[in-house]
Scaffold this active site. Sequence first.
Site, PDB file in Angstrom:
ATOM      1  N   GLY A  22       0.833  -1.202   0.000  1.00 47.60           N
ATOM      2  CA  GLY A  22       0.000   0.000   0.000  1.00 47.60           C
ATOM      3  C   GLY A  22       0.862   1.243   0.000  1.00 47.60           C
ATOM      4  O   GLY A  22       1.964   1.257  -0.539  1.00 47.60           O
ATOM      5  N   CYS A  23       0.363   2.285   0.620  1.00 45.69           N
ATOM      6  CA  CYS A  23       1.088   3.556   0.666  1.00 45.69           C
ATOM      7  C   CYS A  23       2.458   3.374   1.313  1.00 45.69           C
ATOM      8  O   CYS A  23       2.568   2.858   2.421  1.00 45.69           O
ATOM      9  CB  CYS A  23       0.270   4.576   1.450  1.00 45.69           C
TER      10      CYS A  23
END
Length: 218
Positions: free
Chosen positions: A50-51
């Site tokens: 993810g981020c």
Amino acid sequence: MKKTYLFLTFLSAWIVACAFTEDGNLVTENKTPKMNSMNAKLDTATFGEGCFWCTEAFFQRLKGVKEVISGYGGGFVENPTYEQVCDKNTGHIELARIVFDPAIITYDELLEVFWKTHDPTTWDQQGNDIGPQYRSAIYYHNTEQKEKAEKYKAALDKSGAWANPIVTIIEPFKNFYPAENYHQNYYNNNKNQGYCRFVIAPKLEKFEKVFKDKLIKQ
């Protein structure tokens, strides 16, 4: 999600303490090799979960991790910008390059952190972050990393830890381009920013409770 998180906390004792023989049988091994780390050779792990602001914040708090760099990889555009990656046309994923001392923390232990700090069952999504750049990914640097990642993924799927199948891609390392300077050490430099306060901080609180024995003393 809470049930899964607690289950994985219990499962960690089994995953990190186990290795596999070539015929698939489990054998126990020490979590961390006992050796002098002064002259130890550093190793590298490359994960996408993810981020990269979140990923960086987790791994840079672990004892034995020497450096975490946020960047982009797996795609076909050289030296991409953040804007290009967000346009979803580069093939790149947001990644963290983790340089670690295997005499202090093993690749097995890094894998444990990887599996337990994101949802590996959602394709191109982590929470409200949606897009191919947020794909769950392990880019292995050698055969040993490949085998460990694949066997632990299979073991987790078989265990039923998640209601849905794990979709994490496990592929050979292809490329890595460091992200812009303002992305580096992002959480530590921007703790009052909205995303840091409401997304990263709550995740870090859970992370620090589960991995308190592996954290760098602040």
